[in-house]
Design a protein around this motif. Structure first.
Motif, mmCIF file in Angstrom:
data_model
loop_
_atom_site.group_PDB
_atom_site.id
_atom_site.type_symbol
_atom_site.label_atom_id
_atom_site.label_comp_id
_atom_site.label_asym_id
_atom_site.label_seq_id
_atom_site.Cartn_x
_atom_site.Cartn_y
_atom_site.Cartn_z
ATOM 1 N N LEU A 136 27.288 34.796 -7.120
ATOM 2 C CA LEU A 136 25.962 35.149 -6.515
ATOM 3 C C LEU A 136 25.798 34.761 -4.992
ATOM 4 N N PHE A 147 15.798 38.892 -7.037
ATOM 5 C CA PHE A 147 17.162 39.386 -7.362
ATOM 6 C C PHE A 147 17.193 40.881 -6.600
ATOM 7 N N LEU A 207 20.303 40.828 -14.550
ATOM 8 C CA LEU A 207 19.410 39.751 -13.885
ATOM 9 C C LEU A 207 17.858 39.959 -13.866
ATOM 10 N N TRP A 253 14.982 32.920 -14.858
ATOM 11 C CA TRP A 253 15.830 31.996 -13.908
ATOM 12 C C TRP A 253 14.821 31.558 -12.859
#
Lengths: 250, 250, 250, 250
Positions: free
Chosen positions: A158, A172, B239, B246
């Motif tokens: 990441l 993201f 993601l 998250w």
């Protein structure tokens, strides 16, 4: 949990201390970092000379080499009895977004961990007036806790960029594109010899939807998943379909 | 046609001379190369000091910097009136395959061209008994002619590895995987201080079908298309689908 | 006779080639020189890393180190079966006179030979319009022949500076004095960070009778005998006479 | 009184901190030191690139350069409003005696001050079991106080070596002679390439009466007065007397 921390700004930079402190609550933190600034050495490995490893205090080491050297020595020498569960690189002084990740020692340190099969996060602080490393430390701890719990697919990492003002949240993203600007500045040294600095003018970014650049510009922390394998699958397929036309006559 | 040639073994290496000679029939060849060996500096850019550019002869220049510096100075300074149509980097003394492309100055020089929007090829000679650079020069000219004619998609390059014996032909491949082997060797200098060399033992490759490593092992030249954009699209998708979990609490 | 030639401008400089050619008539000439320019490294010895020695052709070697490294490797490794009868360093591109000999890699290479008990000469070409290395080569051969015949006292060397125009003759001289001038120039790199260049303005010399500077200014080649031992005998005597007044209370 | 302190072991070494603390009672102490170890760079001046000067705290600075760079920047930039009354360099980790002063960055820093007309002292700690920097700090303060009061002749400096055990007193000495011992050690890196380390075996000293080496061996601090001017007066005289026989035919 054991966490290896490195960076490319060097052991004495502020960012790595904020990062190491922020991760202390998650496990045992080891720091192996360059003894001086290494910005833009990218994924350099020091192969032509041996490296010196200096123990500064408990679980704190300096290396006269690059970020990639540090991660290699950290995993293969310093922590060789019990390798780390996670490698976190940063907090870099300045952004590492878009095409520029290719130049980044911070991102390369994380790639080196990925090559060795260990989950990794690279954290960079985008600069701006009145920025502080504190929010980036908090973001790093949050993401590190989740990655320690959930893992990452093999061969990935990441890449995190934290905006100058306290972030509105995470996004993201994909890597953005930098528009090419004047890249070389001519200078003259005091003895009258011409020399050249790489990189004048500020980089200009294309405002692509979903890009790291856009997320940061809008006040969010960008989290971009990167892959070790740089094979272009689409181009590989089309080359294979047309292979005969590329043949080299014997 | 105008071709910029660079490398990371330095201006005085044999490989770059074979390459420049091989490309002469395709157009005007310019060489801008490091003044000494730069192996494993990867995509390093020299930002903390200015660079010296020395004109050695017509269209031949040496730079006291990295391969990436050379391509940048070549495009932005030396050839700035008429930028090159193609950049070819090499012929590297030794393989640049699999994960190791991350460390490669030869491949980085080609990536720098891709960042600037210019088609690029990186050429490496895998070592072995009785190898010669001549077949690699022939392969480079063949591929350069085709790329000049057909172009390459934006943000891509070709990474070419030529086997030690005259190649049986070309194979389009993907990057292979190196198995992790002992990475650090402890040494003692003559004054009794301990130091560490990165990288002992020979790399061991996983024999993946379609990999560059396998092609070369079977006597073929591997041609691997690489992409500048290291975003992992699959991980990005997953993601995004799971983004809520998250979230960083404010 | 065996002569070792080195310099600090690097193996590829013009001056060392003129020097090696000029000495060929006196004996077997060996060249061990840095692989790149090393100006102003002074008497640096590379102790923290090992050195690479590359054989370029018969009796011609390059080292990835300093002039002092080159002389040490030349005497202790390359020529170890039969050490040289004389070491000649140069022809340096630029003067090495007065206090500045302390900074000179060319002079240090000669001092290293003196430390090892071998007679040595350092030769520098003072720059000026239309200068050529040819007269300096002739002077070097003349002095080398005489030193090979007559020797030099232990722990001494000859420091030779050749004027830009063909010299009127030789003069034996002492080191001159440079007047202190503005030594640091502030600069700003293209990213706006301040940095400092050492040494702006031209050096200004005091016109001392008998000095190297004056000889060169008047068109002569200066030959200054230098000694390895930097003890100041006069001051030592006066300190000894007054030793009681310097005592450190226990 | 204003005192400039520098060294060649780098800003983070213990010796420079002991020295700066010891001198605090004599006046205002400024520290300008390299950001990393610079041993054996000798009198190197960084001329090919600009230097970075980092202010660490009040009157404390680090430079990405050599000891000579530090003294130059210290006098010409950092303290340019009011130059220092004295420059003290050290406390070096290890001896700087005899011929080896030619290689010493610690001694060169003091020479640079002498070139600029400022009195200077170089202080080195000879290593041995259970040594401590504390006695050397005390010696440095004692000598600094006397030099501030009495001055030193122009173009001279004091080179001080403190024995490993608490010194029995001071001795004024001359530079000793090192006997030539095996100087190069062949090694092989993990990839099988030969390389060479300078300087194996321990130095062997000739036990000359009055030498720095003998004083330290007998438990005293050696204080050797050094001169900037390396002209060999005796040889110059004999060359002048015999000048005709050295003439170069036109």
């Amino acid at each position: 949990m054991r966490i290896l921390v490195s960076n490319d700004d060097g052991y004495h930079s502020e960012g790595i201390h904020v990062l190491a402190d922020a991760l202390e609550t998650l496990g045992e933190v080891w720091v192996v970092a360059p003894d001086r600034e290494n910005s833009a050495v990218s994924h350099a490995l020091t192969l032509h000379r041996p490296l010196r490893l200096t123990r500064l205090s408990e679980r704190r080491y300096a290396v006269d080499g690059t970020p990639t050297d540090c991660v290699t020595l950290g995993i293969c020498q310093v922590m060789k009895e019990h390798p780390p569960d996670l490698v976190v690189s940063g907090i870099n002084f300045g952004a590492n977004m878009g095409d520029d990740v290719h130049y980044s020692g911070t991102v390369s340190a994380a790639f080196e961990a990925a090559i060795m099969g260990i989950p990794a996060i690279a954290v960079s602080q985008v600069l701006g007036e009145h920025f502080s490393f504190v929010p980036a430390g908090r973001v790093a701890r949050h993401l590190a806790a989740l990655v320690l719990e959930r893992g990452l697919p093999k061969g990935t990492l990441l890449n995190v960029n934290v905006p100058p003002r306290p972030p509105k949240g995470l996004r993201f993203t994909r890597l953005g594109k930098r528009r090419y600007t004047e890249g070389v500045v001519e200078d003259t040294d005091p003895r009258g010899r011409v020399c050249y600095w790489i990189g004048g003018g500020d980089p200009v970014w294309e405002p692509l939807p979903g890009s790291d650049f856009l997320a940061v510009a809008e006040g969010y922390t960008s989290v971009t998943p990167l892959q070790l394998d740089m094979t272009h699958e689409g181009l590989l397929l089309s080359l294979l379909q047309d292979a005969a036309s590329w043949d080299l006559p014997a």
